[in-house]
Design a protein around this motif. Structure first.
Motif, PDB file in Angstrom:
ATOM      1  N   UNK A 291      49.648 -22.941  32.137  1.00 41.06           N
ATOM      2  CA  UNK A 291      50.991 -22.625  32.619  1.00 41.06           C
ATOM      3  C   UNK A 291      51.455 -23.691  33.605  1.00 41.06           C
ATOM      4  N   UNK A 292      50.596 -24.047  34.544  1.00 42.90           N
ATOM      5  CA  UNK A 292      50.964 -25.005  35.590  1.00 42.90           C
ATOM      6  C   UNK A 292      51.257 -26.374  34.994  1.00 42.90           C
ATOM      7  N   UNK A 293      50.489 -26.797  33.990  1.00 47.66           N
ATOM      8  CA  UNK A 293      50.613 -28.140  33.436  1.00 47.66           C
ATOM      9  C   UNK A 293      51.526 -28.227  32.214  1.00 47.66           C
ATOM     10  N   UNK A 294      52.138 -27.128  31.828  1.00 49.04           N
ATOM     11  CA  UNK A 294      52.975 -27.093  30.634  1.00 49.04           C
ATOM     12  C   UNK A 294      54.151 -28.069  30.745  1.00 49.04           C
ATOM     13  N   UNK A 295      54.396 -28.852  29.687  1.00 50.96           N
ATOM     14  CA  UNK A 295      55.558 -29.740  29.602  1.00 50.96           C
ATOM     15  C   UNK A 295      55.747 -30.130  28.140  1.00 50.96           C
ATOM     16  N   UNK A 296      56.647 -29.448  27.438  1.00 53.64           N
ATOM     17  CA  UNK A 296      56.933 -29.783  26.044  1.00 53.64           C
ATOM     18  C   UNK A 296      57.625 -31.139  25.984  1.00 53.64           C
ATOM     19  N   UNK A 297      57.120 -32.022  25.147  1.00 55.24           N
ATOM     20  CA  UNK A 297      57.602 -33.396  25.128  1.00 55.24           C
ATOM     21  C   UNK A 297      59.064 -33.489  24.701  1.00 55.24           C
ATOM     22  N   UNK A 298      59.749 -34.501  25.229  1.00 53.66           N
ATOM     23  CA  UNK A 298      61.126 -34.796  24.858  1.00 53.66           C
ATOM     24  C   UNK A 298      61.126 -35.549  23.529  1.00 53.66           C
ATOM     25  N   UNK A 299      61.991 -35.116  22.607  1.00 48.27           N
ATOM     26  CA  UNK A 299      62.145 -35.826  21.338  1.00 48.27           C
ATOM     27  C   UNK A 299      63.585 -36.301  21.207  1.00 48.27           C
ATOM     28  N   UNK A 300      63.813 -37.267  20.343  1.00 45.31           N
ATOM     29  CA  UNK A 300      65.115 -37.900  20.205  1.00 45.31           C
ATOM     30  C   UNK A 300      66.143 -36.969  19.576  1.00 45.31           C
ATOM     31  N   UNK A 301      67.396 -37.249  19.861  1.00 48.25           N
ATOM     32  CA  UNK A 301      68.503 -36.488  19.298  1.00 48.25           C
ATOM     33  C   UNK A 301      68.508 -36.638  17.777  1.00 48.25           C
ATOM     34  N   UNK A 302      68.563 -35.534  17.027  1.00 48.14           N
ATOM     35  CA  UNK A 302      68.508 -35.616  15.563  1.00 48.14           C
ATOM     36  C   UNK A 302      69.832 -36.031  14.948  1.00 48.14           C
ATOM     37  N   UNK A 303      69.766 -36.731  13.856  1.00 50.23           N
ATOM     38  CA  UNK A 303      70.988 -37.146  13.148  1.00 50.23           C
ATOM     39  C   UNK A 303      71.736 -35.922  12.640  1.00 50.23           C
ATOM     40  N   UNK A 304      73.036 -35.927  12.830  1.00 50.21           N
ATOM     41  CA  UNK A 304      73.882 -34.861  12.298  1.00 50.21           C
ATOM     42  C   UNK A 304      74.001 -33.635  13.171  1.00 50.21           C
ATOM     43  N   UNK A 305      73.309 -33.580  14.293  1.00 45.05           N
ATOM     44  CA  UNK A 305      73.362 -32.383  15.150  1.00 45.05           C
ATOM     45  C   UNK A 305      74.627 -32.379  16.005  1.00 45.05           C
TER      46      UNK A 305
END
Length: 305
Positions: A291-305
Motif C-alpha cells: 500500500x505504501x509503495x503503490x504507484x501505477x505507472x504513467x502511460x502515454x496518451x492513446x491515439x483517438x481518445x
C-alpha cells in the motif's frame, strides 16, 4: 472529480472487476470501456485498451469560462470536443511529472439509478448481497519523487488549498499533502487529491464514494466472494473521518471504496501532522508495504481518445 482514465490489455476483465466493485456499464467498444455509478454522471471510469497503467485524471470545471483561461496555459493542448458519453468540451494538459489532466465542462447528466432501500419483506432477512453502489468519484492519490514542486504546481494552476500535511520526524521531512478545492464558504471534501512522496511518479489510488457506509461492508463481502485482490481495510482514516476499503484491479491499479463525514470550507484550518513510518496514523492496522509503495505507472496518451 469527473473520472479517471486507465489502461489495460483486457477490457472484459476490467469490466468484470468494476461491476463487482459497484459500477455499471455505460459504453464499450473495441478500444475503450466507460463505466458509470448510480449518480447522474455519464461515466466515472474509462479504460483504454493497452498496456497496464494510468493515463489521466478528469476534473469538472465549475465555470465554463475557466476552460478558455486554462487553454492558454503553456502545457495545454487547446479546447477539444471528445466523442464520449455525455459529450462536453475539454482541455488537456500535463503536470510536472508528465501525467495528463483533463478539464471538462458541459457534460450532459444522466438519470440516477434507483436507491437501494433496506426494507425487510415477508421472506427477507437483515443482510444484502451483491456489490457496493458507487455514487461518484471522490479523489485520487498521486505519488511523485518531486513532491514540493508538484504540490506548488497543482496549487498555482487550480487554486487548491492545503488541508493537512504529513511529515516524519522533522517538519521539513514532508511525505504528503492533502489538497481540497476552494469554493469559499461552500462545504467540500477533505481532499480532491493527495500528493505523496514516492520513488517514482504514478497513481497511488482512485477513490469512489459509495451510497452508504453499509456499502463498504456489502462491497467487502462481494469482492471477497469473487476472489478479488484485497489490499487494505476495512478501516478509518483519522484525517477526513473516512471509512475505507482498498482493492487492486487485475492490472495493479488500486481502487478505494470510500465514505466521509467531515467537510471543510476555505476558512478551515490547515494542519501539519507528525506520523509514524509507513504512514501509520490511521485507525486500525498498520498499512502493508504494498500500500505504501503503490504507484501505477504513467502511460502515454492513446491515439483517438
Amino acid at each position: 472529480m469527473s473520472y479517471v482514465r486507465l489502461s489495460a490489455p483486457d477490457l472484459g476483465r476490467m469490466q468484470a472487476f468494476l461491476e463487482d466493485f459497484g459500477m455499471v456499464l455505460a459504453h464499450r467498444d473495441a478500444k475503450r470501456l466507460y463505466m458509470r455509478g448510480v449518480g447522474d454522471s455519464p461515466f466515472l471510469h474509462v479504460t483504454e485498451l493497452g498496456a497496464p497503467g494510468a493515463i489521466s485524471f478528469g476534473y469538472e470545471l465549475s465555470e465554463e469560462a475557466d476552460l478558455g483561461a486554462l487553454a492558454k496555459l503553456p502545457e495545454a493542448h487547446g479546447i477539444e470536443s471528445p466523442d464520449v458519453p455525455g459529450g462536453g468540451r475539454r482541455i488537456r494538459l500535463r503536470d510536472p511529472n508528465g501525467f495528463w489532466l483533463e478539464l471538462v465542462t458541459g457534460r450532459e447528466r444522466v438519470a440516477p439509478l434507483p436507491s437501494r432501500v433496506l426494507v425487510r419483506g415477508p421472506e427477507g432477512e437483515s443482510r444484502s448481497l451483491g456489490p457496493a453502489r458507487v455514487v461518484r468519484i471522490a479523489h485520487t492519490a498521486y505519488a511523485t519523487p518531486n513532491l514540493a514542486d508538484t504540490i506548488g504546481w497543482y496549487q498555482r494552476t487550480f487554486g487548491l488549498l492545503p488541508t493537512d500535511e504529513l511529515f516524519v520526524g522533522d517538519q521539513s521531512n514532508v511525505i504528503g499533502q492533502f489538497n481540497r478545492v476552494d469554493r469559499g464558504d461552500q462545504l467540500v471534501d477533505h481532499h480532491v487529491i493527495f500528493l505523496l512522496r514516492g520513488q517514482r511518479a504514478g497513481m497511488h489510488h482512485v477513490s469512489y464514494q459509495v451510497e452508504g457506509v453499509d456499502d463498504i461492508f456489502f462491497g467487502y463481502d462481494h469482492m471477497t466472494h469473487r476472489s478479488h485482490d484485497h489490499v487494505r481495510g476495512i478501516g478509518r482514516h483519522a484525517l477526513g473521518s473516512q471509512i475505507f476499503d482498498y482493492w487492486m484491479s487485475p492490472f495493479e491499479q488500486m481502487h478505494e471504496h470510500w465514505i466521509s463525514h467531515e467537510k471543510l470550507n476555505a476558512a478551515s484550518r490547515f494542519n501539519r501532522i507528525q506520523i509514524g513510518e509507513g504512514m501509520s496514523y490511521d485507525t486500525g492496522e498498520k498499512p502493508p508495504e504494498r500500500f505504501v509503495k503503490q504507484a501505477t505507472q504513467i502511460v502515454e496518451w492513446p491515439a483517438g481518445a
